[in-house]
Design a protein around this motif. Structure first.
Motif, PDB file in Angstrom:
ATOM      1  N   THR A 414      38.198 -95.234  -8.321  1.00 58.36           N
ATOM      2  CA  THR A 414      39.471 -95.588  -8.953  1.00 58.36           C
ATOM      3  C   THR A 414      40.169 -94.377  -9.562  1.00 58.36           C
ATOM      4  O   THR A 414      41.393 -94.288  -9.545  1.00 58.36           O
ATOM      5  N   TYR A 415      39.364 -93.469 -10.119  1.00 59.62           N
ATOM      6  CA  TYR A 415      39.978 -92.330 -10.816  1.00 59.62           C
ATOM      7  C   TYR A 415      40.805 -91.473  -9.876  1.00 59.62           C
ATOM      8  O   TYR A 415      41.659 -90.712 -10.318  1.00 59.62           O
ATOM      9  N   LEU A 426      46.240 -89.176 -14.387  1.00 60.98           N
ATOM     10  CA  LEU A 426      45.074 -89.800 -15.016  1.00 60.98           C
ATOM     11  C   LEU A 426      44.981 -89.347 -16.468  1.00 60.98           C
ATOM     12  O   LEU A 426      44.969 -88.154 -16.773  1.00 60.98           O
ATOM     13  N   LYS A 427      44.923 -90.317 -17.357  1.00 55.18           N
ATOM     14  CA  LYS A 427      44.811 -90.001 -18.781  1.00 55.18           C
ATOM     15  C   LYS A 427      43.345 -90.063 -19.203  1.00 55.18           C
ATOM     16  O   LYS A 427      42.498 -90.563 -18.478  1.00 55.18           O
ATOM     17  N   LYS A 429      40.979 -87.928 -19.518  1.00 55.36           N
ATOM     18  CA  LYS A 429      40.069 -87.331 -18.532  1.00 55.36           C
ATOM     19  C   LYS A 429      38.678 -87.101 -19.098  1.00 55.36           C
ATOM     20  O   LYS A 429      37.673 -87.254 -18.416  1.00 55.36           O
ATOM     21  N   LYS A 430      38.611 -86.734 -20.391  1.00 51.55           N
ATOM     22  CA  LYS A 430      37.303 -86.505 -21.007  1.00 51.55           C
ATOM     23  C   LYS A 430      36.464 -87.777 -20.964  1.00 51.55           C
ATOM     24  O   LYS A 430      35.263 -87.741 -20.755  1.00 51.55           O
ATOM     25  N   TRP A 431      37.114 -88.904 -21.191  1.00 46.55           N
ATOM     26  CA  TRP A 431      36.393 -90.178 -21.102  1.00 46.55           C
ATOM     27  C   TRP A 431      35.897 -90.385 -19.687  1.00 46.55           C
ATOM     28  O   TRP A 431      34.787 -90.842 -19.460  1.00 46.55           O
ATOM     29  N   ALA A 432      36.756 -90.040 -18.741  1.00 48.19           N
ATOM     30  CA  ALA A 432      36.384 -90.257 -17.341  1.00 48.19           C
ATOM     31  C   ALA A 432      35.159 -89.417 -16.975  1.00 48.19           C
ATOM     32  O   ALA A 432      34.356 -89.820 -16.132  1.00 48.19           O
ATOM     33  N   VAL A 433      35.018 -88.258 -17.602  1.00 45.40           N
ATOM     34  CA  VAL A 433      33.848 -87.426 -17.337  1.00 45.40           C
ATOM     35  C   VAL A 433      32.576 -88.155 -17.780  1.00 45.40           C
ATOM     36  O   VAL A 433      31.558 -88.139 -17.103  1.00 45.40           O
ATOM     37  N   LEU A 505      49.764 -97.518 -17.768  1.00 39.41           N
ATOM     38  CA  LEU A 505      50.854 -97.919 -18.653  1.00 39.41           C
ATOM     39  C   LEU A 505      51.577 -96.734 -19.268  1.00 39.41           C
ATOM     40  O   LEU A 505      52.780 -96.794 -19.492  1.00 39.41           O
ATOM     41  N   THR A 506      50.854 -95.649 -19.558  1.00 36.64           N
ATOM     42  CA  THR A 506      51.526 -94.549 -20.266  1.00 36.64           C
ATOM     43  C   THR A 506      51.576 -93.261 -19.455  1.00 36.64           C
ATOM     44  O   THR A 506      52.261 -92.335 -19.847  1.00 36.64           O
TER      45      THR A 506
END
Ligand code: HEM
Ligand code: CU
Ligand code: CU
Lengths: 575, 176
Positions: A414-415, A426-427, A429-433, A505-506
């Motif tokens: 998804t990312y 993509l917002k 990004k640190k979370w996505a890591v 959304l943002t």
């Protein structure tokens, strides 16, 4: 506002148009883009609903917490099964089919209207199922709805709508393939990932047809049109649908594994023939799997059970073992070719561990294979199943396959869909890591907690095991491991949904600037970075580390498998 | 992921061949284990099954309880007969929402033909802590030939969801 890339018409003067992706140079049909967005959004909506249910039922089965009352537990158990296993995964796969049959082939969407009809039917079916389960007390029947447990007719109708919608979408996949071939959008054979998705689509076709043979009579029976429905026959039909449906997930997930590996480390499949053969093995053998759920049913012979449960000779398992080798091997070669050549595992240490697509891929493969696959083959053994049937070991197995494996791979994918298809930055990004690790560790604990509880006899789908009064004290410990794992996994799920929502959304709407999200700006997909034949074949790039890993896997497999025979040999004699 | 190689129909490399062979051998072993255990093992899934109806089965079970009843015991506050039939004979167990009927008593090391059937929904026979699990369907008389190898009191848990009282469906087997 940033400008988006211009669109071009496929045929001059026609209404359909496409854009050219600046990152991959692929043509993306605008219908495809909208269909993918719609299906992906519904997938995430269902994941949220199923996830809320997951948290609540997990906190109930964690005996020390025991949150819900019995009615709500069984109701949300039903909801969880439907929203997760059916809705979330299938919606996501439909998005994948639209992507694979058009964008990956540089082709147009040839049947957008039909695809929207499919999508709308699936959406109506999915939402209707949720409503019926929540508001009709009679429809607390678990997602399997075993006859003669009778739900509201709308419950069966929602299944039928969803399945027909999915079938229509699958048909558009084949239409797209044929049209793309005829219009010569691509040369030679289709890419491996599309080949894998095609396997999934073929499996899905007969899976859904078999679903109809199970559910349509149940629908008629719930309306009292059909007086009787034999429970044994229902089970056979239902699992003729339910089990192959898992192989659809498998084939789709493996295709996504190949794509993630190509996107994050730029692999070239070691041997296309090898990988395609493995998909073909799925196609031929995996449909026998309905027997997995009927191994301790009355009325069936040993021969029928043994032949079917083993997929004729574990040849579908062989297919998975081939992928389990070929994907890491290709990754190893690609990383070695980049110069990470130290020792057996230097390449692995130097992988892009902060790239979510890579970590999701690795975690997904480990959880799927080392926990899900090994336990699956073991409990699918005719005699061993007597120790396992309907105990928590069962959901323990499939939470490793379908949660730690499939769901995690889809999340990682998804990312990349967000910048490439949604065209939103993509917002978080640190979370996505971190997200793949959190979710992966959580689901591993969920799975292990369930398996070890089940080994001690704790049954599945059971609101309160203290009634049984026989469970030994260590069950409290293993259920706590499960409960803590559930909290961690749900945290990972919330992270995922937050990243997706905040980005959609943002995030600024703009063209993607690179394929990789955090680990660099190079694009392993483009020709200039592709591996050459010399690099693929050079002696020092050979996948020695992978060979060691697959042999370690085999040893673990054998230990787990044989210790279950040993356990079986210690119980009462039965024939 | 994008354009495939032009010619991908290449022979397998040495490492692939090695793994393919090893994996195939393992698959053959997995396949052979089941028939091997079928002929040599002492724990096999019962296959003997007869068609029945709730009425028919009830008649059988009532006659069985009347003939071999040796006492009474309670489960969940309900009094149930305790039944012991001679070794080698047919014994009957009935599943219905949400009760296992009757309480059975066995002698260790003896053989029994245990019949199980359901009167209404699907149920799950889960003998704990022995951990033997079988599916119970209405209309099917499932016969398991068993030899208890341990003594004590064992619990039958229902492990197939059988509507809201499912978790209260508990039964008992005693082995002397
Ligand atoms: C946050 C992660 C998750 C947690 C904590 C969780 C927890 C649970 C729990 C507690 C049960 C009930 C076990 C029982 O009593 O028998 C369950 C069942 C199940 N879960 Fe999950 N789950 C998670 C994610 C998923 C996902 C992503 C899927 C599918 C893609 C899934 C599919 C299922 C299915 C099919 C069942 C069986 C329902 C039934 O027995 O009717 N779960 N899960
Ligand atoms: Cu029951
Ligand atoms: Cu039950």
């Amino acid at each position: 506002m940033a400008t988006l890339a211009p669109t071009t018409q496929w045929v001059k003067g026609a209404k359909d148009d496409y854009r050219v992706c600046g990152v991959t140079t692929l043509k993306v049909d605008m219908h495809t883009e909208r269909l993918i967005i719609a299906n992906a959004v519904m997938a995430v909506v269902c994941l949220v609903l199923g996830g809320i249910a997951a948290l609540l039922i997990a906190l109930t089965r964690w005996q020390a917490v025991h949150l819900l009352d019995a009615t709500w537990f069984y109701r949300l158990l039903t909801l969880h099964g439907v929203d997760m296993l059916v809705a979330w995964i299938v919606f996501f796969e439909m998005a994948g089919l639209h992507f694979g049959s058009t964008a990956l082939l540089n082709a147009r969407h040839a049947a957008p209207k039909l695809a929207w009809i499919g999508f709308i039917m699936m959406t109506v079916g999915g939402l209707m199922a949720n409503a019926v389960i929540l508001f009709d007390p009679k429809s607390t029947v678990a997602f399997t709805a075993y006859v003669p447990l009778k739900a509201h007719p709308l419950f069966y109708l929602s299944y039928i709508l969803f399945a027909v919608g999915a079938l229509i979408t699958v048909i558009t996949f084949f239409i797209n393939l044929v049209v793309a071939k005829r219009e010569k959008r691509f040369e030679g054979s289709m890419p491996l990932a599309v080949f894998g998705l095609m396997t999934a689509a073929i499996l899905a076709t007969y899976t859904l047809l078999e679903g109809a043979t199970a559910i349509v009579p149940a629908f008629l029976w719930s309306l009292d049109i059909l007086p009787n429905y034999d429970p044994g026959i229902y089970r056979n039909f239902f699992w003729g649908f339910g089990h192959p449906a898992q192989q659809v997930n498998l084939a789709a997930m493996v295709s996504i594994w190949y794509m993630l590996a190509q996107m994050t480390v730029g692999i070239r499949p070691v041997n296309e023939k090898f990988s395609r053969l493995a998909f073909i093995l799925y196609l031929f053998f995996i449909n026998l799997g309905s027997a997995h759920h009927l191994l301790v049913d009355p009325g069936l012979t040993f021969a029928w059970k043994a032949v079917n449960t083993s997929y004729a000779m574990y040849l579908a398992v062989l297919g998975s073992m081939m992928h389990a080798f070929s994907i890491p091997a290709a990754m190893e070669i690609a990383l070695r070719a980049k110069g990470y050549n130290k020792g057996l595992f230097g390449w692995l240490r130097n992988g892009p561990w902060n790239e979510p697509g890579f970590s999701a891929l690795v975690m997904s493969m480990i959880l799927f294979g080392w926990i899900g696959g090994v336990t699956g083959v073991t409990i699918g053994t005719e005699q061993i199943n007597m120790l396992v049937h309907n105990t928590l070991r069962l959901p323990g197995h499939f939470h490793a396959t379908v949660v730690g494996g499939t769901t995690l791979a889809f999340m990682g994918f998804t990312y990349y869909v967000i910048p490439l298809i949604f065209r939103k930055e993509l917002k978080l990004k640190k979370w996505a890591v971190w997200q793949p690790y959190v979710y992966g560790v959580g689901s591993a604990l969920v799975s292990l907690g369930m398996i070890t509880s089940g080994l001690q006899g704790v049954s599945r789908r059971n609101w309160d095991i203290t009634f049984a009064g026989v469970v030994p004290g260590t069950v409290d410990l293993t259920l706590a491991i499960f409960g803590i794992g559930a909290l961690i996994a749900v945290t990972g799920g919330i992270m995922y949904v937050t990243i997706v929502l905040v980005s959609i959304l943002t995030g600024e709407r703009k063209e993607a600037s690179g394929l990789l999200l955090v680990s660099g700006t190079n694009n392993p997909l483009l020709d200039s970075t592709k591996l050459t034949d010399e690099q693929m074949e050079s002696k020092q790039n050979q996948p020695k580390g992978t060979l060691v890993m697959v042999f370690a896997f085999l040893v673990w497999f054998a230990v787990y498998y044989l210790s279950n025979w040993w356990l079986l040999g210690r119980t009462w004699f039965i024939r | 992921m994008l354009a495939p190689e032009k010619i991908w129909w290449k022979p397998l490399g040495r490492i692939e061949k090695t793994w393919l062979t090893v994996a195939l051998v393992w698959c053959v072993f997995l396949t052979l284990m089941m028939p091997l255990w079928y002929f040599m093992g002492k724990q096999n899934v019962p296959a003997e099954t007869y068609r029945t109806t709730p009425t028919q089965y009830n008649e059988k079970i009532n006659a069985f309880v009347e003939q071999y009843k040796i006492g009474e015991d309670t489960i969940n506050g309900i009094t149930l007969p305790v039944v012991e039939a001679p070794a080698g004979s047919d014994v009957y167990l009935r599943a219905s929402t949400w009760q296992w009927y009757p309480i059975l008593q066995f002698q260790k090391g003896e053989t029994y033909r245990l019949h199980i059937s359901s009167m209404d929904l699907q149920h799950g026979f889960s003998l704990q802590p022995v951990n033997i699990n079988l599916q119970v369907l209405p209309g099917y008389d499932y016969v398991a030939t068993i030899v208890p190898t341990t003594t004590g009191e064992f619990t039958i848990v229902c492990n197939e969801f059988c509507s809201l009282g499912h978790h209260t469906m508990i039964g008992k087997i005693i082995v002397k």
